[in-house]
Design a protein around this motif. Structure first.
Motif, mmCIF file in Angstrom:
data_model
loop_
_atom_site.group_PDB
_atom_site.id
_atom_site.type_symbol
_atom_site.label_atom_id
_atom_site.label_comp_id
_atom_site.label_asym_id
_atom_site.label_seq_id
_atom_site.Cartn_x
_atom_site.Cartn_y
_atom_site.Cartn_z
ATOM 1 N N ILE A 122 0.829 -1.212 0.000
ATOM 2 C CA ILE A 122 0.000 0.000 0.000
ATOM 3 C C ILE A 122 0.863 1.261 0.000
ATOM 4 O O ILE A 122 0.356 2.379 -0.025
ATOM 5 C CB ILE A 122 -0.987 -0.036 1.182
ATOM 6 N N ALA A 128 -3.702 5.620 4.977
ATOM 7 C CA ALA A 128 -4.143 4.483 4.176
ATOM 8 C C ALA A 128 -5.476 4.773 3.497
ATOM 9 O O ALA A 128 -5.836 4.140 2.515
ATOM 10 C CB ALA A 128 -4.246 3.230 5.033
ATOM 11 N N PHE A 131 -6.493 -2.429 9.665
ATOM 12 C CA PHE A 131 -5.411 -2.632 10.613
ATOM 13 C C PHE A 131 -5.811 -3.578 11.735
ATOM 14 O O PHE A 131 -6.968 -3.928 11.907
ATOM 15 C CB PHE A 131 -4.973 -1.304 11.214
ATOM 16 N N MET A 154 -7.301 1.572 17.999
ATOM 17 C CA MET A 154 -6.287 2.579 17.703
ATOM 18 C C MET A 154 -6.434 3.206 16.314
ATOM 19 O O MET A 154 -5.863 4.256 16.058
ATOM 20 C CB MET A 154 -4.886 1.955 17.791
ATOM 21 N N THR A 155 -7.177 2.553 15.427
ATOM 22 C CA THR A 155 -7.139 3.026 14.036
ATOM 23 C C THR A 155 -8.047 4.221 13.786
ATOM 24 O O THR A 155 -7.766 5.023 12.908
ATOM 25 C CB THR A 155 -7.523 1.916 13.051
ATOM 26 N N LEU A 156 -9.142 4.324 14.530
ATOM 27 C CA LEU A 156 -10.024 5.459 14.296
ATOM 28 C C LEU A 156 -9.553 6.628 15.160
ATOM 29 O O LEU A 156 -9.126 6.435 16.284
ATOM 30 C CB LEU A 156 -11.466 5.085 14.648
ATOM 31 N N LYS A 209 -1.600 6.422 10.540
ATOM 32 C CA LYS A 209 -1.317 5.492 9.444
ATOM 33 C C LYS A 209 -2.612 5.111 8.721
ATOM 34 O O LYS A 209 -2.657 5.022 7.507
ATOM 35 C CB LYS A 209 -0.622 4.245 9.998
ATOM 36 N N PHE A 210 -3.655 4.907 9.519
ATOM 37 C CA PHE A 210 -4.942 4.557 8.916
ATOM 38 C C PHE A 210 -5.461 5.717 8.063
ATOM 39 O O PHE A 210 -5.971 5.512 6.966
ATOM 40 C CB PHE A 210 -5.955 4.197 10.011
ATOM 41 N N LEU A 234 3.108 2.395 2.302
ATOM 42 C CA LEU A 234 3.188 3.120 3.572
ATOM 43 C C LEU A 234 4.383 2.662 4.410
ATOM 44 O O LEU A 234 4.296 2.555 5.622
ATOM 45 C CB LEU A 234 1.904 2.922 4.384
ATOM 46 N N ARG A 257 -4.504 4.787 -2.756
ATOM 47 C CA ARG A 257 -4.755 4.347 -1.381
ATOM 48 C C ARG A 257 -6.154 4.732 -0.926
ATOM 49 O O ARG A 257 -6.567 5.873 -1.087
ATOM 50 C CB ARG A 257 -3.753 4.997 -0.425
ATOM 51 N N TYR A 307 -3.735 5.668 14.217
ATOM 52 C CA TYR A 307 -4.804 6.370 13.498
ATOM 53 C C TYR A 307 -4.244 7.238 12.382
ATOM 54 O O TYR A 307 -4.920 7.475 11.378
ATOM 55 C CB TYR A 307 -5.690 7.169 14.471
#
Lengths: 325, 324
Positions: free
Chosen positions: A56, B225, A97, A102-104, B221-222, A58, A89, B219
């Motif tokens: 991707i 992405a 993930f 943690m991603t939001l 990195k997301f 990154l 992307r 977050y």
């Protein structure tokens, strides 16, 4: 070529650290077809996540893609400029993930985080972006998506957050989704639901999936093909049923043998002795030889990639032909 | 929300009550204002008359109760020196200090945040490291020295900027302000810069630390992405997370800038509250000291209240009444 969504050839991703060059990914090749799921399996530190991030685009410094091609529908992603990658992307290639907690972004509303993804790639009205976000939430099984859109991430459970992340990944109906251990942090029941939903969605839209995991049972249930990674290399790959039923590489043997449910009750759990080697200036030869009971003098050289059957590949001098006990 | 606000107000009243006791006892200990106010050759009858006029003949607790009675009616006492209500005296100086403080805080935000963002994004670059090194000077150099140096260079040597006073003021909402005239602004440049330096350094370092911490989080990195542009990731995603600690510090710093503008106001002869309080302490003008300190308490309580309210805007996880 037509059905091939992604073809990775000889990908090497290196990290230049003070201690030396870490060859996190070292000459990895695989491909994923439209609507198919590739399971990328390995222990922690085997390079599976770095492979996903390389695809991707990154990989952050000090990491860099040192060699190889990443052909996405015929375009080599390693040749693209950052802005061109950005346009792919979240649009044609999406990623999910590991940790949904943690991603939001904790301080932005779900609708903001979804609609900005729509706006990043298409020019639509706010109304349309909102409707698309709502539909995506509904698609991943979130009840009353209209109301949930105006919530904040902390008002969702872990499983629901991962659904939101998946909905974001699906917003632009991508051709490829890289999923980096997306169900590892979830309850088994939620995991099963999400796996089933992702599988259906991938089939429906012809999305190719790379599912990175260390959980062989997930791979067995979800993937069409599997690639086993060890110390930055793919040591064995092939169709899921074949690889899991008749593994040829001693490492794959060990992995399958380590699954608790396969062992007889009361018998000692099998394990692979030792630990994954440090990837800093890894010596030549098979990286697994220090933990392998079949290793001999020949293993000090790099084993060539052999193809023991159609669609299968193997990097080992001593293929194991007897079945896993 | 309403219960929260009420509870905070009641707390504020108690804080102020405690403050009045401390201040009252405190100023009583420092010294006797009568010694300073009356000429040494005054006779005993004159002395007694003055003491009685100020109410200093009564025991301390009675003086305190009398003072509290006045406070309830909005009267904080009369200045011994100017024979004017202390509150009006302070009110007259209030705008000068406030505009100086506002300008200083605005400067620290306008300069500190961009520099901090840059230093956070390029921590190993030459400029990034230079910013960090400079910030150490920012809060370790003493204010009075920097102030004197500014005057030396820009007023004495170069003659670019005036060194004392507020300059020409213009009226707005019935109050005289310096920032409305060119001359006033020129007078404000040096004192505001002097007052802002330490805060610029503080905001800068806080912003940099926030950027460094947040950029490594998942977050971010997301968000990348998702294909968001780098500017959106930085200015929306990262920025909103960084602002939480920055707002707290700016709020508290605003309070201390007002309260401790004393040094800068003395160096630049800026006719603000800081100068008034120093003069009042010198002549032991008790009502003015008490009124000033009470006003500072009100200011801090108000700022804290505003900062807490800002939290709810910035961080959705914060609920003031502790309920979802």
């Amino acid at each position: 070529m037509s059905g091939l969504t992604l073809e990775v050839r000889g990908l090497s991703t290196h990290f230049d650290t003070r201690a030396g060059t870490v060859r996190a990914v070292d000459g990895v090749s695989f491909s994923v077809r439209r609507g198919r799921v590739l399971g990328l399996v390995g222990e922690s530190g085997s390079g599976k996540s770095v492979t996903g991030f390389s695809v991707i685009g990154l990989v952050d410094p000090p990491g860099r893609i040192a060699a190889g091609q990443i052909l996405f529908k015929g375009t080599d992603l390693t040749k693209l400029r950052e802005e061109e990658l950005r346009r792919l992307r979240g649009n044609r290639i999406a990623m999910i993930f590991q940790d949904p907690m943690m991603t939001l972004n904790p301080v932005l509303r779900i609708d903001t985080q979804m609609m900005e993804t729509v706006f990043a790639h298409t020019k639509v009205s706010r109304q349309e972006a909102w409707e698309r976000s709502r539909d995506a939430l509904g698609m991943v099984g979130i009840p009353s998506p209209e109301e949930r859109l105006s919530s904040y991430p902390h008002q969702f459970s872990g499983g629901m957050r991962q659904r939101v992340a998946i909905a974001i990944a699906l917003l632009h109906r991508p051709d490829l989704i890289v999923a980096d251990e997306p169900t590892t942090a979830l309850d088994v029941t939620i995991q099963a639901q999400i796996l089933a939903e992702v599988q259906t969605l991938a089939r429906e839209y012809g999305t190719a999936l790379i599912w990175i995991t260390h959980d062989l049972s997930v791979v067995a249930g979800l993937a069409d093909e599997v690639a086993v990674m060890y110390a930055g290399r793919i040591v064995e790959s092939g169709v899921v049923g074949e690889v899991l039923d008749r593994p040829l590489h001693p490492y794959t043997h060990g992995l399958i043998g380590s699954v608790p449910s396969r062992n007889k009750r009361g018998s000692k759990l099998r394990q692979i002795p030792g630990m994954t080697p440090s990837l800093v200036d890894l010596p030549k030869g098979c990286a697994f030889r220090t933990r392998c009971s079949h290793a001999d003098a020949a293993c000090a050289e790099d084993p060539p990639i052999i193809e023991p059957g159609p669609g299968r590949s193997l990097r080992c001098f001593h293929p194991q032909l007897e079945s896993v006990a | 929300m309403t219960t929260w606000l009420l509870r905070r107000l009641v707390q504020a009243v108690f804080v102020m009550l405690a403050m009045t006791v401390i201040v009252f006892v405190g100023v009583n200990v420092i010294g006797d204002p009568v010694e300073i106010l009356i000429s040494p050759d005054a006779d005993q009858a004159e002395r007694l008359r003055v003491i009685a006029a100020f109410g200093l003949d009564k025991p301390l607790w009675e003086q305190y109760l009398h003072f509290l009675g006045g406070v309830v009616q909005g009267d904080l006492g009369k200045s011994f020196v100017f024979n004017e209500p202390a509150l009006r005296l302070i009110g007259g100086r209030f705008p000068a200090t406030m505009e100086l403080a506002f300008t200083a805080v605005a400067l620290s935000v306008i300069v500190g945040i961009p520099l901090g963002l840059y230093a956070g994004l390029k921590p190993d670059g030459l400029l990034g490291r230079a910013i960090m090194a400079g910030s150490i000077l920012g809060f370790s150099l003493p204010t009075f020295w920097v102030g004197l140096m500014l005057i030396m260079v820009f007023a004495v040597q170069l003659g670019w900027l005036p060194s004392t006073g507020r300059g020409t003021t213009a009226e707005f909402l019935g109050i005289q302000w310096s920032f409305l005239t060119r001359d006033g602004l020129a007078h404000m440049v040096m004192p505001a810069t002097n007052l802002a330096l330490g805060n610029i350094a503080l905001v800068l370092r806080l912003t940099r630390a926030g950027v460094r911490e947040n950029l490594g989080l998942e977050y971010v990195k997301f968000a990348r992405a998702k294909g968001l542009s780098p500017s959106r990731v930085l200015f929306v995603h990262v920025m909103k997370n960084i602002m939480i600690p920055v707002v707290t510090v700016i709020g508290l710093e605003f309070g201390s800038v007002v309260a401790f503008a004393v040094v800068t106001e003395s160096v630049f002869a800026w006719p603000g509250m800081g100068k008034l309080i120093i003069d009042s302490i010198n002549v032991l003008d008790r009502p003015v000291i008490v009124a000033y300190l009470m006003m500072i308490v009100v200011l801090f309580v108000t700022i804290n209240l505003l900062v807490d309210l800002m939290y709810t805007v910035l961080d959705p996880r914060v609920r003031l009444d502790g309920r979802e």
